[in-house]
Scaffold this motif. Structure first.
Motif, short mmCIF file in Angstrom:
data_model
loop_
_atom_site.label_atom_id
_atom_site.label_comp_id
_atom_site.label_asym_id
_atom_site.label_seq_id
_atom_site.Cartn_x
_atom_site.Cartn_y
_atom_site.Cartn_z
N VAL A 396 0.79 -1.09 0.21
CA VAL A 396 0.17 0.16 0.11
C VAL A 396 0.90 1.22 0.09
O VAL A 396 0.63 2.41 -0.88
CB VAL A 396 -1.12 0.07 1.33
N LEU A 399 2.56 1.51 -3.65
CA LEU A 399 1.65 2.10 -4.37
C LEU A 399 1.28 3.48 -4.17
O LEU A 399 1.24 4.37 -4.98
CB LEU A 399 0.12 1.36 -4.20
N GLU A 400 1.31 4.14 -3.00
CA GLU A 400 1.24 5.50 -2.88
C GLU A 400 2.09 6.21 -3.14
O GLU A 400 2.10 7.54 -3.81
CB GLU A 400 1.01 5.74 -1.30
N GLY A 404 -1.54 8.43 -8.12
CA GLY A 404 -2.63 7.89 -9.09
C GLY A 404 -2.22 6.80 -10.07
O GLY A 404 -2.50 5.97 -10.63
N TYR A 407 -2.52 3.66 -9.02
CA TYR A 407 -3.77 2.84 -8.87
C TYR A 407 -4.39 2.51 -9.98
O TYR A 407 -5.50 1.86 -10.11
CB TYR A 407 -4.72 4.03 -8.14
N PRO A 414 -1.70 -2.73 -8.75
CA PRO A 414 -2.91 -3.30 -8.34
C PRO A 414 -2.89 -4.81 -8.20
O PRO A 414 -3.48 -5.30 -7.29
CB PRO A 414 -4.05 -2.95 -9.42
N TYR A 417 -1.37 -5.50 -5.17
CA TYR A 417 -2.12 -5.09 -3.85
C TYR A 417 -3.12 -6.34 -3.62
O TYR A 417 -3.27 -6.80 -2.54
CB TYR A 417 -2.76 -3.94 -4.11
#
Length: 551
Positions: A396, A399-400, A404, A407, A414, A417
């Motif tokens: 997470v 990814l941050e 965007g 995501y 994803p 994730y």
């Protein structure tokens, strides 16, 4: 008259694709290989790393996830076939895994460090895609379980340990290589396999006939399965082939495939047994004891896959922030971003070091080292619990780092994730493994001493680690194996063990940041909360640059 194309924007400030890199170029991984006895495998690991970082491997991973397996219960003529069709990318990924020995090859080549080498391969190849590693793991773990039935082992072990991937349902002995699965979970039981209701009835020909339904059986196109069923003498283990020696299909009716959160490339289904032939493995009524070795090894593989997921996520985040500009500079130069990324690197290096230490214990225990066997028994459950608990948070946060951009599916984040929670559930969720640690501490002769020996080896090197170790031992004495606090105890055991390994083997920057933030409490609950004065440069140097880097 043609209309000129409207140019509304130019694409700038986007990182190049993360291709051409080598996931094996990890100093923590390579040092652990040498330390745990598999330094001889480094040239092969580099070749695997080159493939893992290639555009071809990335495409395989995307396609295997985008085009999930499809169940075909009948052929065009109405015959029941119970087959699952996979995209060619799945077969390509699985072919690499089997060909490089990640399935059961180490059992056929028992040189020192063989199982450590395999663990390193999973840490590298697992950064590509993890669904296909499910049958790889089960095949690896099936071999020692099958050895309690020498006749069956003599028939099938040479094919299970083969480096040839030979898909398709045929008579096992006619194939160049086999894959194995296992069937334990039922609707009413989950981890409580003693409540299984599938029955096994002795037949006149010496086989057993199984009847029942399994709730979650992955990789149903494997050639054979180790299955638990209730026999007249109690819960027993059976080897169930998909195809019988005479060429007929064994009854293995796949009712449906699971629609899962992640792990989409891998089929997981609900098989139904009805007069299904099974061969007894081990003594009647001793099914759990037979399959325990298999479960222990697949638990280590779950921790390895979780660590590989961390490595993939951090590589992606590091690549992005090395190229992306914001507020007049590269993201990698922003102090808070350096804190976040350094914290993720520390977590990933701690996970890698721990799982490789456990892999070394597996290797040495198989060579007759009783101390390492005791260490392995406890540390496997500790690593499985803790590394699997940490990977979702790492993914997470990574990814941050992409914002965007992370995501959207094209980034690959994803998929990471969705995959992140799986290994925490597979082979027993957190409570099961935490309680297993308590049982092992109580029952395993020399188990606690074996673990504390690793911790004591780092005594005197860091006062924060020494205090945490003392507190851990006091907690162990005070709780007496109290189930209510099992998670807290295992968490502290994992952290102290990771800290001791890093203090002994990692650069000072990494070990200091770990002890400060994880053991001394000078860090927050979120990643990116390392204390002021942390040597982020020394930590970030541990991330290898990607082949597509240009700066």
């Amino acid at each position: 008259m043609s209309t000129p194309t409207a140019h509304t924007h130019q694409v700038t400030n986007q990182p190049p694709p993360l291709v051409g890199h080598d996931p094996s170029a990890d100093p923590a991984l390579r040092a652990a290989m040498a330390r745990e006895g598999a330094g001889w495998h480094l040239p092969d690991l580099r070749r695997l790393g080159t493939l893992a970082g290639s555009e071809q491997a990335l495409r395989w991973a995307e396609q295997a996830d985008r085009f999930p397996p499809q169940l075909r219960t009948h052929d065009r003529y109405g015959h029941r076939i119970d087959e699952v069709e996979f995209h060619p990318a799945w077969h390509a990924l699985l072919d690499v895994a089997v060909r490089t020995g990640m399935a059961a090859a180490p059992w056929a080549q028992p040189r020192p460090g063989a199982h450590v080498a395999r663990a390193a391969d999973i840490l590298v190849w697992g950064t590509v895609e993890q669904g296909h590693l499910c049958p790889v793991s089960m095949t690896y773990a099936a071999v020692p379980a099958l050895r309690v039935a020498p006749d069956l082992a003599a028939r099938f072990e040479p094919l299970l340990t083969s480096r040839v991937y030979d898909p398709g349902l045929r008579v096992p002995e006619t194939k160049a290589g086999l894959l194995a699965g296992m069937g334990m979970t039922e609707k009413q039981g989950g981890s409580d396999v003693r409540s299984n209701t599938t029955t096994a009835t002795p037949a006149r020909d010496g086989t057993f006939r199984l009847r029942g339904h399994k709730w979650f059986t992955s990789a149903p196109m494997s050639d054979m399965f180790l299955v638990l069923a209730q026999a007249p003498d109690g819960l027993s283990c059976f080897l169930v082939p998909r195809v019988l020696p005479d060429g007929t299909r064994n009854t293995f009716r796949i009712q449906r495939l699971k629609d899962k959160l992640g792990n989409r490339s891998n089929a997981s289904g609900e098989p139904e047994f009805d007069d299904t032939v099974g061969w007894l493995v081990g003594e009647p009524g001793r099914g759990i004891a037979v399959i325990l070795e298999m479960v222990t090894l697949t638990r280590l593989d779950a921790a390895l896959a979780a660590a590989a997921g961390m490595r993939a996520a951090v590589l992606s985040a590091a690549h992005h922030v090395r190229h992306r500009r914001a507020f007049g500079g590269l993201l990698i130069d922003a102090p808070l971003m350096r804190n976040v990324l350094a914290d993720l690197v520390v977590e990933t290096e701690a996970a890698t070091t721990l799982v490789m230490r456990v892999a070394g214990a597996v290797d040495r225990s198989l060579c007759g080292d009783d101390t390492e066997r005791a260490f392995r028994r406890i540390a496997t459950a500790v690593a499985k619990y803790w590394v699997c608990k940490r990977v979702p948070g790492v993914v997470v946060e990574a990814l941050e780092c992409l914002g965007g951009n992370g995501y959207v599916e094209e980034s690959g984040m994803p998929r990471l994730y969705r995959e992140a929670p799986l290994n925490g559930i597979w082979e027993g969720a957190g409570n099961v493994n935490a309680l297993d640690v308590l049982r092992a501490l109580a029952r395993e002769p020399g188990g606690l001493a074996a673990v504390t020996a690793d911790i004591d080896a780092a005594r005197g090197a860091d006062s924060r680690l020494d205090r945490a170790a003392d507190q851990l031992l006091s907690r162990l004495e005070a709780t007496g194996g109290e189930p209510f606090t099992a998670r807290r105890l295992v968490e502290r055991l994992a952290l102290v063990l990771q800290g001791s390994l890093l203090v002994q083997h990692a650069p000072t920057a990494v070990a200091d940041a770990f002890c400060a933030s994880r053991l001394a409490g000078d860090g927050g609950l979120a990643f990116g909360t390392l204390p002021a004065g942390t040597d982020t440069a020394g930590i970030l140097d541990r991330i290898a640059s990607s082949g597509s880097d240009t700066d």
